[in-house]
Design an enzyme around this catalytic site. Structure first.
Site, PDB file in Angstrom:
ATOM      1  CG  LEU A  33       5.415  -3.351  -3.607  1.00  0.00           C
ATOM      2  CD1 LEU A  33       6.923  -2.961  -2.695  1.00  0.00           C
ATOM      3  CD2 LEU A  33       4.937  -1.561  -3.518  1.00  0.00           C
ATOM      4  CG  HIS A  37       4.046   0.142  -6.255  1.00  0.00           C
ATOM      5  ND1 HIS A  37       2.675  -0.888  -6.688  1.00  0.00           N
ATOM      6  CD2 HIS A  37       2.475   1.020  -5.052  1.00  0.00           C
ATOM      7  CE1 HIS A  37       1.435  -1.041  -5.975  1.00  0.00           C
ATOM      8  NE2 HIS A  37       1.585  -0.251  -5.348  1.00  0.00           N
ATOM      9  CD  GLN A  61      -6.866   3.190   1.554  1.00  0.00           C
ATOM     10  OE1 GLN A  61      -6.132   3.879   2.257  1.00  0.00           O
ATOM     11  NE2 GLN A  61      -6.510   2.793   0.683  1.00  0.00           N
ATOM     12  CG  ASP A 150      -5.346   5.309  -6.839  1.00  0.00           C
ATOM     13  OD1 ASP A 150      -6.000   4.799  -6.869  1.00  0.00           O
ATOM     14  OD2 ASP A 150      -4.066   5.455  -6.866  1.00  0.00           O
ATOM     15  CD  GLN A 153      -4.307   7.548  -2.798  1.00  0.00           C
ATOM     16  OE1 GLN A 153      -5.385   6.516  -2.296  1.00  0.00           O
ATOM     17  NE2 GLN A 153      -3.667   7.223  -3.274  1.00  0.00           N
ATOM     18  NE  ARG A 187      -8.866  -2.563  -4.217  1.00  0.00           N
ATOM     19  CZ  ARG A 187      -8.608  -1.736  -4.131  1.00  0.00           C
ATOM     20  NH1 ARG A 187      -7.637  -0.815  -4.355  1.00  0.00           N
ATOM     21  NH2 ARG A 187      -9.189  -1.450  -2.566  1.00  0.00           N
TER      22      ARG A 187
END
Ligand code: AMP
Length: 281
Positions: A33, A37, A61, A150, A153, A187
């Site tokens: 996190l 988040h 995924q 995202d 998404q 990431r």
């Protein structure tokens, strides 16, 4: 904060809270996190009585050769961060529970999953839609929050919820950025110091395009070329795509007449980074 692992316990908790008339808001995550988040957790707190955060690194995924094994994980740190935020339940199921032996049912949001990240990551959004459908079925929240970082998404999930008549409100949360503009991401931890500096090129390019748009540039080709040229100034950045799409259908557009999303994916070192900007006429 309660930590719940078995699906049956999670269901039982939700059922009793719903019966007591409490509004449950779910924030699904893959853990490791960061402040982005946590902003979603705070948003959830404002929108309901009880906040459930899930942590599940969803194998379906990730494509073959992607970073599933390398994806950063630190459960103890995540647990402390969620506890400090006052999250009520941390749902942390095992892969064996989410994908019982012999599982063969998947959710596919056909058209919205095809372009942008879906073109480079075949099967990615099928994995996302499937796991989110399962989490919604298990946790039974009144609302669930997803980040606009995202963007595709979020649109895939909104469509799935509408198409499958799922009784849950889907809420988008604005992109949370570092002070230099880089969109926060688990990431980002893959980046070396030099790559981290280079990574600011994504948001810088989007900001520049937005300024051009504000000054009257509506043509997709001009805005996309501007972003590509800006990214090309950064030798460490390898562009995967830069596209201007209708913000709802994700169809590519030639010019901005309705809300559009300028979206990009760029590789820097071992990290595949995404960012976007919604441009509204
Ligand atoms: P992840 O753990 O990367 O799967 O992200 C979990 C949720 O947090 C997703 O809904 C993401 O879109 C959201 N999220 C991750 N990073 C950010 C960010 N920088 N700003 C807003 N939302 C984010």
């Amino acid at each position: 904060m309660q930590i719940i692992e078995p699906i049956s316990d999670m269901r039982e908790w939700s059922e009793s809270q719903r019966r007591a008339g409490r509004r449950i808001v779910l924030v699904p995550t893959m853990g490791f996190l960061h402040e982005g988040h946590l902003c979603l957790m705070r948003d959830a707190r404002l929108r309901g009585d009880l906040v459930v955060a899930s942590i599940f690194v969803n194998p379906t995924q990730f494509g073959p050769g992607e970073d599933f094994a390398a994806y950063p994980r630190d459960f103890e740190r995540d647990r402390r961060m969620l506890e400090a935020e006052g999250v009520d339940v941390l749902f942390h199921p095992s892969a064996a529970q989410i994908y019982p032996a012999g599982a063969q049912t998947f959710v596919e949001v056909e058209k919205l999953s095809a372009p942008l990240c879906g073109a480079a990551r075949l099967g990615h959004f099928r994995g996302v839609a499937t796991v989110v459908a399962k989490l919604l079925n298990i946790v039974q929240p009144h609302a669930a929050i997803f980040g606009e970082k995202d963007f595709q998404q979020l649109q895939v999930i909104r469509r799935m919820v509408r198409d499958l008549a799922m009784d849950v409100e889907i809420i988008g949360h604005p992109i949370v950025r570092e002070s230099d503009g880089l969109a926060m991401s688990s990431r980002n931890s893959y980046l070396t110091a030099a790559e981290r500096q280079a990574a600011v090129c994504l948001s810088r390019a989007l900001c520049k395009a937005e300024r051009w748009f504000r000054r009257g540039e509506k043509a997709a080709a001009a805005l996309v070329n501007l972003v590509v040229a800006e990214l090309a100034k950064e030798p460490l950045a390898k562009v995967e795509y830069v596209q201007l799409c209708d913000a709802e259908t994700l169809d590519e557009v030639g010019a901005i007449g309705a809300p559009a999303v300028l979206a990009l994916a760029v590789r820097i070192g071992n990290a595949r980074l995404i960012d976007n900007r919604v441009l509204k006429p």
